[in-house]
Motif scaffolding. Structure first.
Motif, mmCIF file in Angstrom:
data_model
loop_
_atom_site.group_PDB
_atom_site.id
_atom_site.type_symbol
_atom_site.label_atom_id
_atom_site.label_comp_id
_atom_site.label_asym_id
_atom_site.label_seq_id
_atom_site.Cartn_x
_atom_site.Cartn_y
_atom_site.Cartn_z
ATOM 1 N N SER A 95 -3.917 28.437 75.417
ATOM 2 C CA SER A 95 -3.182 26.968 75.099
ATOM 3 C C SER A 95 -2.338 26.889 73.562
ATOM 4 C CB SER A 95 -3.791 26.004 75.043
ATOM 5 O OG SER A 95 -3.446 24.373 75.134
ATOM 6 N N ASP A 96 -2.925 26.871 72.462
ATOM 7 C CA ASP A 96 -2.396 27.610 71.109
ATOM 8 C C ASP A 96 -0.723 28.399 70.990
ATOM 9 O OD1 ASP A 96 -3.893 25.428 70.137
ATOM 10 O OD2 ASP A 96 -5.333 26.275 69.408
ATOM 11 N N CYS A 97 -1.400 29.613 71.596
ATOM 12 C CA CYS A 97 -1.082 30.155 72.103
ATOM 13 C C CYS A 97 1.296 30.358 72.777
ATOM 14 C CB CYS A 97 -1.342 31.749 72.019
ATOM 15 S SG CYS A 97 -0.405 33.106 72.350
ATOM 16 N N VAL A 98 0.441 29.114 73.303
ATOM 17 C CA VAL A 98 2.002 28.866 74.318
ATOM 18 C C VAL A 98 3.025 28.043 73.469
ATOM 19 C CG1 VAL A 98 1.687 27.250 76.578
ATOM 20 C CG2 VAL A 98 1.104 29.279 76.809
ATOM 21 N N GLU A 99 1.713 27.096 72.812
ATOM 22 C CA GLU A 99 2.079 25.662 71.882
ATOM 23 C C GLU A 99 3.316 26.984 71.153
ATOM 24 O OE1 GLU A 99 1.029 22.858 68.852
ATOM 25 O OE2 GLU A 99 0.008 22.619 71.081
ATOM 26 N N GLN A 100 2.591 28.172 70.139
ATOM 27 C CA GLN A 100 3.179 28.455 69.358
ATOM 28 C C GLN A 100 4.404 29.244 69.813
ATOM 29 O OE1 GLN A 100 0.098 30.156 67.781
ATOM 30 N NE2 GLN A 100 -0.630 28.875 66.920
ATOM 31 N N ILE A 101 4.563 29.885 70.694
ATOM 32 C CA ILE A 101 5.337 30.725 70.913
ATOM 33 C C ILE A 101 7.010 29.806 71.866
ATOM 34 C CG2 ILE A 101 6.621 32.306 72.250
ATOM 35 C CD1 ILE A 101 4.825 33.603 70.455
ATOM 36 N N ALA A 102 6.590 28.934 72.453
ATOM 37 C CA ALA A 102 7.330 27.950 72.591
ATOM 38 C C ALA A 102 8.307 27.315 71.125
ATOM 39 C CB ALA A 102 6.872 26.419 73.251
ATOM 40 N N GLU A 103 7.430 27.340 70.016
ATOM 41 C CA GLU A 103 8.085 26.340 69.096
ATOM 42 C C GLU A 103 9.007 27.713 68.424
ATOM 43 O OE1 GLU A 103 4.568 25.185 66.080
ATOM 44 O OE2 GLU A 103 4.639 23.747 67.322
ATOM 45 N N SER A 104 8.939 28.950 68.133
ATOM 46 C CA SER A 104 9.566 29.820 68.521
ATOM 47 C C SER A 104 10.571 29.940 68.936
ATOM 48 C CB SER A 104 9.269 31.594 68.109
ATOM 49 O OG SER A 104 7.614 31.723 68.097
ATOM 50 N N VAL A 105 10.347 29.601 70.164
ATOM 51 C CA VAL A 105 11.571 29.721 71.143
ATOM 52 C C VAL A 105 12.759 29.016 70.736
ATOM 53 C CG1 VAL A 105 12.442 29.064 73.193
ATOM 54 C CG2 VAL A 105 10.644 30.971 73.229
ATOM 55 N N GLU A 106 12.122 27.787 70.549
ATOM 56 C CA GLU A 106 12.912 26.810 69.761
ATOM 57 C C GLU A 106 13.786 27.241 68.175
ATOM 58 O OE1 GLU A 106 14.907 23.290 69.341
ATOM 59 O OE2 GLU A 106 13.999 23.598 71.117
ATOM 60 N N GLU A 107 12.598 27.305 67.556
ATOM 61 C CA GLU A 107 13.834 27.787 66.582
ATOM 62 C C GLU A 107 14.061 28.906 66.645
ATOM 63 O OE1 GLU A 107 9.188 28.213 64.986
ATOM 64 O OE2 GLU A 107 9.441 26.741 64.060
ATOM 65 N N LEU A 108 14.509 29.637 67.714
ATOM 66 C CA LEU A 108 15.182 30.851 67.144
ATOM 67 C C LEU A 108 17.012 30.546 67.712
ATOM 68 C CD1 LEU A 108 12.951 33.192 68.631
ATOM 69 C CD2 LEU A 108 13.586 33.809 66.451
ATOM 70 N N SER A 109 16.202 29.191 69.178
ATOM 71 C CA SER A 109 17.984 28.667 69.968
ATOM 72 C C SER A 109 17.960 27.338 68.624
ATOM 73 C CB SER A 109 17.029 27.721 71.380
ATOM 74 O OG SER A 109 16.425 28.176 71.526
ATOM 75 N N TRP A 133 13.904 29.059 59.644
ATOM 76 C CA TRP A 133 13.565 29.282 61.020
ATOM 77 C C TRP A 133 12.983 30.629 61.934
ATOM 78 C CZ3 TRP A 133 18.851 26.291 62.445
ATOM 79 C CH2 TRP A 133 18.471 24.677 61.705
ATOM 80 N N VAL A 134 13.905 31.902 61.374
ATOM 81 C CA VAL A 134 13.535 32.766 61.672
ATOM 82 C C VAL A 134 11.613 32.852 61.054
ATOM 83 C CG1 VAL A 134 13.566 35.393 62.316
ATOM 84 C CG2 VAL A 134 15.390 33.084 62.612
ATOM 85 N N SER A 135 11.624 32.959 60.149
ATOM 86 C CA SER A 135 10.863 32.196 59.359
ATOM 87 C C SER A 135 9.382 32.058 60.048
ATOM 88 C CB SER A 135 10.821 32.245 57.629
ATOM 89 O OG SER A 135 11.577 32.961 56.980
ATOM 90 N N ALA A 136 9.618 30.642 60.266
ATOM 91 C CA ALA A 136 8.936 30.026 61.610
ATOM 92 C C ALA A 136 8.533 30.573 62.036
ATOM 93 C CB ALA A 136 8.621 28.643 60.652
ATOM 94 N N ALA A 137 9.193 30.810 62.979
ATOM 95 C CA ALA A 137 8.845 31.974 64.324
ATOM 96 C C ALA A 137 8.183 33.161 64.431
ATOM 97 C CB ALA A 137 10.062 32.253 64.832
ATOM 98 N N LEU A 138 8.403 34.109 62.965
ATOM 99 C CA LEU A 138 7.529 35.085 62.814
ATOM 100 C C LEU A 138 6.046 34.503 62.504
ATOM 101 C CD1 LEU A 138 9.195 37.449 60.498
ATOM 102 C CD2 LEU A 138 8.007 38.141 62.630
ATOM 103 N N THR A 139 6.101 33.114 61.894
ATOM 104 C CA THR A 139 4.280 32.678 61.531
ATOM 105 C C THR A 139 3.700 32.674 62.814
ATOM 106 O OG1 THR A 139 5.169 31.837 59.479
ATOM 107 C CG2 THR A 139 3.703 31.233 60.067
#
Length: 181
Positions: A95-109, A133-139
């Motif tokens: 669940s946490d991972c799904v949320e984090q990857i969704a945030e990565s998608v938003e940051e990359l967008s 934003w890209v650094s946050a996506a990596l994190t």
């Protein structure tokens, strides 16, 4: 027998040569840009096969972010449709991972939108935003994997492979963005 006028033939040959030269220049830019990326062979492979324009470093940065965004979306889809946690710990980590990857998608967008509208008077601020934003996506991608410490190795290895791939192309995207300054 139909003959092609010399002038028409000359124009066709010139245009063909110009197109081939432009493609060659684009591939040279990709090669010279990827050589110092964090993952040079992955960079070369993903950007050489990219179908959009890659004539400038800005085009390459946008292409690299598009590749990263596409892979993040695929990973997100995989996480939400193909992975189930057996234990409570696995379900929470998932669940946490799904949320984090969704945030990565938003940051990359957001990064892609910013790169498409770079302006001289706000260039430094826009570049700072894109880098952040890209650094946050990596994190987020790294944090996603951290949650799976101590869970079933089969679940972890599948996730790790997919998320690491996203992290690698995201790292290369950050490198391409940093080259624009």
């Amino acid at each position: 027998m139909m003959t092609i006028p010399f002038f028409t033939l000359t124009i066709v040959l010139f245009l063909s040569s110009a197109a081939a030269s432009k493609h060659g220049a684009s591939q040279d830019l990709v090669r010279s840009s990827c050589v110092h990326a964090s993952y040079p062979s992955l960079c070369l492979r993903t950007l050489s096969s990219y179908s959009g324009p890659a004539n400038t470093p800005r085009d390459l940065a946008q292409a690299a972010v598009k590749v990263s965004l596409s892979r993040a979306r695929k990973a997100s889809n995989y996480l939400t449709t193909s992975v189930t946690g057996k234990s409570k710990r696995e379900r929470v980590a998932l669940s946490d991972c799904v949320e984090q990857i969704a945030e990565s998608v938003e940051e990359l967008s957001k990064t892609l939108r910013e790169l498409k509208h770079l302006r001289g008077e706000t260039f430094e601020l826009q570049m700072s935003n894109a880098q952040t934003w890209v650094s946050a996506a990596l994190t987020n991608e790294d944090t996603c994997l951290d949650g799976f410490e101590g869970v079933d190795e089969k679940v972890k290895s599948d996730l790790k492979r997919k998320i690491r791939n996203v992290a690698k192309v995201t790292s290369n995207a950050l490198y391409m963005i940093n080259r624009l300054e």
